[in-house]
Design a protein around this motif. Structure first.
Motif, PDB file in Angstrom:
ATOM      1  N   VAL A 224       0.852  -1.183   0.000  1.00 61.38           N
ATOM      2  CA  VAL A 224       0.000   0.000   0.000  1.00 61.38           C
ATOM      3  C   VAL A 224       0.890   1.236   0.000  1.00 61.38           C
ATOM      4  N   ALA A 225       1.346   1.619  -1.166  1.00 54.38           N
ATOM      5  CA  ALA A 225       2.276   2.745  -1.250  1.00 54.38           C
ATOM      6  C   ALA A 225       1.551   4.078  -1.203  1.00 54.38           C
ATOM      7  N   GLY A 226       0.453   4.193  -1.917  1.00 53.84           N
ATOM      8  CA  GLY A 226      -0.231   5.470  -1.995  1.00 53.84           C
ATOM      9  C   GLY A 226       0.568   6.437  -2.855  1.00 53.84           C
ATOM     10  N   GLU A 227      -0.016   7.564  -3.110  1.00 54.33           N
ATOM     11  CA  GLU A 227       0.646   8.595  -3.895  1.00 54.33           C
ATOM     12  C   GLU A 227       1.643   9.338  -3.010  1.00 54.33           C
ATOM     13  N   PRO A 228       2.834   9.619  -3.538  1.00 55.05           N
ATOM     14  CA  PRO A 228       3.797  10.369  -2.729  1.00 55.05           C
ATOM     15  C   PRO A 228       3.397  11.841  -2.632  1.00 55.05           C
ATOM     16  N   ASP A 229       3.813  12.459  -1.541  1.00 55.82           N
ATOM     17  CA  ASP A 229       3.653  13.899  -1.375  1.00 55.82           C
ATOM     18  C   ASP A 229       4.932  14.561  -1.885  1.00 55.82           C
ATOM     19  N   HIS A 230       4.805  15.748  -2.475  1.00 51.87           N
ATOM     20  CA  HIS A 230       5.968  16.483  -2.957  1.00 51.87           C
ATOM     21  C   HIS A 230       5.887  17.908  -2.439  1.00 51.87           C
ATOM     22  N   VAL A 231       6.967  18.348  -1.815  1.00 45.13           N
ATOM     23  CA  VAL A 231       7.049  19.722  -1.323  1.00 45.13           C
ATOM     24  C   VAL A 231       8.373  20.301  -1.808  1.00 45.13           C
ATOM     25  N   ARG A 232       8.324  21.540  -2.297  1.00 46.37           N
ATOM     26  CA  ARG A 232       9.538  22.212  -2.753  1.00 46.37           C
ATOM     27  C   ARG A 232       9.822  23.398  -1.853  1.00 46.37           C
ATOM     28  N   HIS A 233      11.079  23.484  -1.383  1.00 44.40           N
ATOM     29  CA  HIS A 233      11.556  24.610  -0.583  1.00 44.40           C
ATOM     30  C   HIS A 233      12.799  25.148  -1.280  1.00 44.40           C
ATOM     31  N   GLY A 234      12.642  26.155  -2.105  1.00 38.63           N
ATOM     32  CA  GLY A 234      13.784  26.689  -2.858  1.00 38.63           C
ATOM     33  C   GLY A 234      14.339  25.620  -3.786  1.00 38.63           C
ATOM     34  N   ASP A 235      15.616  25.267  -3.604  1.00 42.92           N
ATOM     35  CA  ASP A 235      16.253  24.241  -4.439  1.00 42.92           C
ATOM     36  C   ASP A 235      16.075  22.832  -3.875  1.00 42.92           C
ATOM     37  N   GLU A 236      15.395  22.728  -2.763  1.00 39.05           N
ATOM     38  CA  GLU A 236      15.219  21.414  -2.129  1.00 39.05           C
ATOM     39  C   GLU A 236      13.843  20.846  -2.477  1.00 39.05           C
ATOM     40  N   HIS A 237      13.823  19.587  -2.857  1.00 34.69           N
ATOM     41  CA  HIS A 237      12.578  18.868  -3.136  1.00 34.69           C
ATOM     42  C   HIS A 237      12.480  17.707  -2.158  1.00 34.69           C
ATOM     43  N   VAL A 238      11.322  17.581  -1.493  1.00 27.23           N
ATOM     44  CA  VAL A 238      11.087  16.464  -0.581  1.00 27.23           C
ATOM     45  C   VAL A 238       9.914  15.668  -1.130  1.00 27.23           C
ATOM     46  N   VAL A 239      10.187  14.408  -1.447  1.00 24.19           N
ATOM     47  CA  VAL A 239       9.150  13.481  -1.894  1.00 24.19           C
ATOM     48  C   VAL A 239       8.993  12.463  -0.773  1.00 24.19           C
ATOM     49  N   SER A 240       7.762  12.336  -0.246  1.00 24.85           N
ATOM     50  CA  SER A 240       7.558  11.427   0.883  1.00 24.85           C
ATOM     51  C   SER A 240       6.393  10.485   0.616  1.00 24.85           C
ATOM     52  N   TRP A 241       6.488   9.334   1.236  1.00 27.88           N
ATOM     53  CA  TRP A 241       5.448   8.322   1.215  1.00 27.88           C
ATOM     54  C   TRP A 241       5.017   8.126   2.666  1.00 27.88           C
ATOM     55  N   PRO A 242       4.057   8.938   3.153  1.00 27.10           N
ATOM     56  CA  PRO A 242       3.668   8.886   4.560  1.00 27.10           C
ATOM     57  C   PRO A 242       3.222   7.492   5.011  1.00 27.10           C
ATOM     58  N   ALA A 243       2.570   6.743   4.134  1.00 22.37           N
ATOM     59  CA  ALA A 243       2.109   5.408   4.516  1.00 22.37           C
ATOM     60  C   ALA A 243       3.257   4.488   4.873  1.00 22.37           C
TER      61      ALA A 243
END
Length: 182
Positions: free
Chosen positions: A136-155
């Motif tokens: 059960v991966a689910g869709e990843p969340d993506h957040v951008r902070h300037g030049d930093e990208h965070v892709v997370s899979w909360p599940a």
């Protein structure tokens, strides 16, 4: 009560939590830890504890109520899934009750929940199927902070941080950091 398979059984992590549930009239057993329903046999193989054989599981409704931080701890979700699979193999019908976190996102256990809510409110929480967290991966969340990208899979309690993305004649260059929660 353990021999009466018609009596729903609640399972939680921690003796104080089970004692509070029993005080409120629920038939509840405590696991000292989420994996403590397993032990090692003489060949050092992980097996269910013998005490599970003393409970009538066939046809019994079982509600697993782990702490609310299960939502961010993959290891706890894996333990919950393995426990559910074992009890289903023994003939139980197993569902989970997901406790909401506290107002500031703090961890809430069954005892905490029952201090602020009635058993009726607990029973009104919609039981959910316990799914294999590995599938059960689910869709990843993506957040951008300037030049930093965070892709997370909360599940799964995973986050991939990519920083310093730069185009180069050899392709795209970047630095990465993988973090696992739980």
């Amino acid at each position: 009560m353990l021999a009466a398979s018609g009596t729903p059984l609640w399972l939680t992590e921690g003796e104080k939590k089970a004692l509070k549930a029993a005080q409120e009239g629920l038939t509840c057993l405590a696991l000292p830890g989420v994996w403590s329903w397993r032990t090692r046999d003489a060949r050092d193989k992980s097996v269910p504890i013998p005490d599970l054989d003393l409970i009538a599981w066939r046809g019994r409704m079982v509600y697993v109520v782990f702490d609310s931080d299960l939502a961010v701890k993959l290891s706890v979700r894996l333990a919950e899934f393995a426990l559910a699979r074992e009890l289903q193999h023994r003939g139980a019908r197993v569902l989970a009750i997901r406790l909401p976190g506290g107002p500031q996102g703090e961890k809430v256990g069954l005892d905490d929940y029952l201090l602020d809510h009635s058993v009726e409110t607990l029973c009104a929480l919609e039981p959910v199927a316990i799914l294999d967290p590995a599938t059960v991966a689910g869709e990843p969340d993506h957040v951008r902070h300037g030049d930093e990208h965070v892709v997370s899979w909360p599940a799964h309690g995973l986050a991939l941080t990519v920083t310093g993305l730069r185009e180069h004649s050899d392709g795209v260059l970047f630095r990465q950091r993988l973090e696992a929660g739980g």
